[in-house]
Structures are given as structure tokens and as C-alpha cells.
Write a protein that holds these residues in place. Structure first.
Motif, short mmCIF file in Angstrom:
data_model
loop_
_atom_site.label_atom_id
_atom_site.label_comp_id
_atom_site.label_asym_id
_atom_site.label_seq_id
_atom_site.Cartn_x
_atom_site.Cartn_y
_atom_site.Cartn_z
N SER A 6 0.85 -1.19 0.00
CA SER A 6 0.00 0.00 0.00
C SER A 6 0.88 1.24 0.00
CB SER A 6 -0.95 0.00 1.20
OG SER A 6 -0.23 -0.03 2.40
N LEU A 7 0.32 2.32 -0.50
CA LEU A 7 1.03 3.58 -0.54
C LEU A 7 0.92 4.24 0.83
CD1 LEU A 7 2.56 5.50 -2.46
CD2 LEU A 7 0.36 6.54 -3.01
N ALA A 8 2.05 4.61 1.41
CA ALA A 8 2.08 5.28 2.72
C ALA A 8 2.16 6.78 2.48
CB ALA A 8 3.29 4.79 3.52
N GLY A 9 1.07 7.46 2.67
CA GLY A 9 1.06 8.90 2.43
C GLY A 9 1.05 9.22 0.95
N LYS A 10 1.22 10.49 0.66
CA LYS A 10 1.22 10.95 -0.73
C LYS A 10 2.64 10.98 -1.27
CE LYS A 10 -2.93 13.70 -0.48
NZ LYS A 10 -3.56 14.97 -0.83
N PRO A 11 2.79 10.73 -2.57
CA PRO A 11 4.11 10.87 -3.18
C PRO A 11 4.61 12.31 -3.03
CG PRO A 11 2.64 9.71 -4.65
CD PRO A 11 1.80 10.25 -3.53
N VAL A 12 5.93 12.46 -2.98
CA VAL A 12 6.56 13.77 -2.83
C VAL A 12 7.57 13.93 -3.96
CG1 VAL A 12 8.06 15.15 -1.34
CG2 VAL A 12 6.28 13.73 -0.32
N TYR A 13 7.58 15.14 -4.53
CA TYR A 13 8.56 15.45 -5.57
C TYR A 13 9.78 16.09 -4.92
CZ TYR A 13 10.73 17.67 -9.62
OH TYR A 13 11.62 18.06 -10.57
N LEU A 14 10.94 15.46 -5.09
CA LEU A 14 12.20 15.98 -4.56
C LEU A 14 12.82 16.87 -5.63
CD1 LEU A 14 13.63 12.72 -2.96
CD2 LEU A 14 12.30 14.53 -1.85
N GLU A 15 12.66 18.17 -5.46
CA GLU A 15 13.14 19.12 -6.46
C GLU A 15 14.64 19.02 -6.68
OE1 GLU A 15 10.53 23.03 -6.36
OE2 GLU A 15 11.25 22.50 -4.34
N ASP A 16 15.41 18.92 -5.58
CA ASP A 16 16.87 18.89 -5.68
C ASP A 16 17.39 17.69 -6.47
OD1 ASP A 16 16.70 21.10 -4.08
OD2 ASP A 16 17.51 20.15 -2.28
N GLU A 17 16.64 16.61 -6.44
CA GLU A 17 17.08 15.38 -7.11
C GLU A 17 16.27 15.07 -8.36
OE1 GLU A 17 17.68 12.01 -4.44
OE2 GLU A 17 17.57 13.39 -2.75
N ALA A 19 13.28 13.80 -8.51
CA ALA A 19 12.83 12.42 -8.28
C ALA A 19 11.49 12.42 -7.56
CB ALA A 19 13.87 11.68 -7.44
N LEU A 20 10.73 11.38 -7.82
CA LEU A 20 9.47 11.15 -7.12
C LEU A 20 9.76 10.19 -5.98
CD1 LEU A 20 6.34 11.58 -7.16
CD2 LEU A 20 6.22 9.44 -8.45
N LEU A 21 9.42 10.60 -4.75
CA LEU A 21 9.66 9.76 -3.58
C LEU A 21 8.36 9.12 -3.16
CD1 LEU A 21 11.62 8.79 -1.33
CD2 LEU A 21 10.91 10.81 -0.03
N LEU A 22 8.39 7.80 -3.07
CA LEU A 22 7.23 7.03 -2.62
C LEU A 22 7.55 6.34 -1.31
CD1 LEU A 22 6.52 5.13 -5.98
CD2 LEU A 22 5.39 7.22 -5.17
N GLY A 23 6.56 6.19 -0.47
CA GLY A 23 6.65 5.33 0.70
C GLY A 23 5.71 4.17 0.45
N ILE A 24 6.25 2.97 0.42
CA ILE A 24 5.46 1.77 0.14
C ILE A 24 5.46 0.90 1.40
CG2 ILE A 24 5.17 -0.26 -1.32
CD1 ILE A 24 4.91 2.36 -2.88
N THR A 25 4.27 0.64 1.94
CA THR A 25 4.15 -0.23 3.09
C THR A 25 3.99 -1.66 2.60
OG1 THR A 25 3.20 1.52 4.44
CG2 THR A 25 2.86 -0.75 5.19
N ILE A 26 4.85 -2.52 3.11
CA ILE A 26 4.85 -3.94 2.74
C ILE A 26 4.45 -4.74 3.96
CG2 ILE A 26 6.24 -5.86 1.88
CD1 ILE A 26 8.17 -3.52 0.84
N ALA A 27 3.31 -5.41 3.87
CA ALA A 27 2.84 -6.29 4.96
C ALA A 27 3.18 -7.72 4.57
CB ALA A 27 1.35 -6.13 5.18
N ASN A 28 3.98 -8.37 5.40
CA ASN A 28 4.36 -9.76 5.15
C ASN A 28 3.39 -10.66 5.90
OD1 ASN A 28 5.52 -12.24 4.85
ND2 ASN A 28 7.53 -11.68 5.66
N ASN A 29 2.41 -11.17 5.17
CA ASN A 29 1.39 -12.04 5.74
C ASN A 29 1.72 -13.52 5.56
OD1 ASN A 29 -0.21 -9.67 6.21
ND2 ASN A 29 -0.69 -9.68 4.03
N GLY A 30 2.89 -13.80 5.01
CA GLY A 30 3.29 -15.18 4.72
C GLY A 30 3.99 -15.85 5.88
#
Length: 151
Positions: A6-17, A19-30
Motif C-alpha cells: 500500500s502507498l504510505a502517504g502521498k508521493p513527494v517530488y524531490l526538487e533537488d534530485e 525524483a518522485l519519492l514514494l513510501g510503500i508499506t509492505i505487509a508480510n502475511n506469509g
């Protein structure tokens, strides 16, 4: 294997780089721990979807990969992923796990996380917009408002 992304929060644009910064939450249900090291590491992979998918140009299957920290079974973590903005080309971003030398997790029936398409804004130099034309929030390299890794 059983994971959910799932996406954690909103994507952020890093002007200096630029780049688009994403936070992705990974749930390990296995029943197996996940980690981005060792002989068969598991990484978080981003693909760009073209009209015929990620494997056919202009789609890009192996766009960006980020090694996973240890995600023990029954836990979740949020992992940061930076995507070079100049290469997004208005294509939809898809994120999923990949076990190196084995397969992408969609081959195991795990649903990828399909995000928006991003491209330079028409009306603003150095800005990034989503498919609706909305400007992605910008941050400098300090990224204090950007998605943070959590355990």
C-alpha cells in the motif's frame, strides 16, 4: 508467500534530485521472512506500464529496484523508493516485490500496487504532476515531510 502493498502517504517530488519519492508499506502475511540480501534477495521493484504492459516498450519492467530491510513474517515496514522524474514519461507506475533469480511476485498470484502516471507539469517548470494535472507536493533534500520508513 503472501504480501500486501500500500502507498504510505502521498508521493513527494524531490526538487533537488528531480525524483518522485514514494513510501510503500509492505505487509508480510506469509510464513517466510523477506529480506533484500543473501542468495535469493527480495527487492521492491517499480515498473512503468505501457499500453501493452511493462514488458513491451514503452513499458519498462526493470525501472527501479530497492532492497528490502528484514520484514519478518507477520510484520510490516514502509520502504522509501525514489523514481527519476525525467524517466516517468506519463506512464503508470506499478510496484511489486521481486525475488532475484526467481520471479516477480505477480507470478505467485500476489497483486502489484498500481499507482498513478506522472509527468512534468505543462504550466510549471521543474514541477511534477499526476494524471489529473495536479502538482505533486515538493520538498527539498531534507524530505522531512516525505514518507518515512516505519516498523
Amino acid at each position: 508467500m503472501s504480501v500486501s502493498l500500500s502507498l504510505a502517504g502521498k508521493p513527494v517530488y524531490l526538487e533537488d534530485e528531480d525524483a518522485l519519492l514514494l513510501g510503500i508499506t509492505i505487509a508480510n502475511n506469509g510464513q517466510t521472512d523477506l529480506i533484500g540480501s543473501g542468495s535469493k534477495p527480495v527487492n521492491l521493484g517499480a515498473s512503468l506500464l505501457g499500453p501493452d504492459g511493462a514488458g513491451t516498450p514503452p513499458g519498462v519492467r526493470d525501472f527501479v529496484r530497492v532492497p528490502l530491510p528484514l520484514i519478518a513474517r507477520g510484520t510490516e515496514k514502509t520502504v522509501r523508493m525514489k523514481l527519476p522524474a525525467k524517466s516517468l514519461n506519463g506512464q503508470t507506475v506499478q510496484v511489486q516485490l521481486v525475488q532475484e533469480g526467481v520471479a516477480w511476485f505477480d507470478a505467485f498470484g500476489q497483486a502489484p500496487l498500481k499507482l498513478d502516471a506522472y509527468s512534468p507539469c505543462n504550466n510549471a517548470s521543474g514541477a511534477l504532476c499526476n494524471s489529473s494535472g495536479e502538482t505533486v507536493s515538493a520538498a527539498n533534500a531534507s524530505v522531512e515531510q516525505a514518507p518515512q520508513e516505519r516498523q
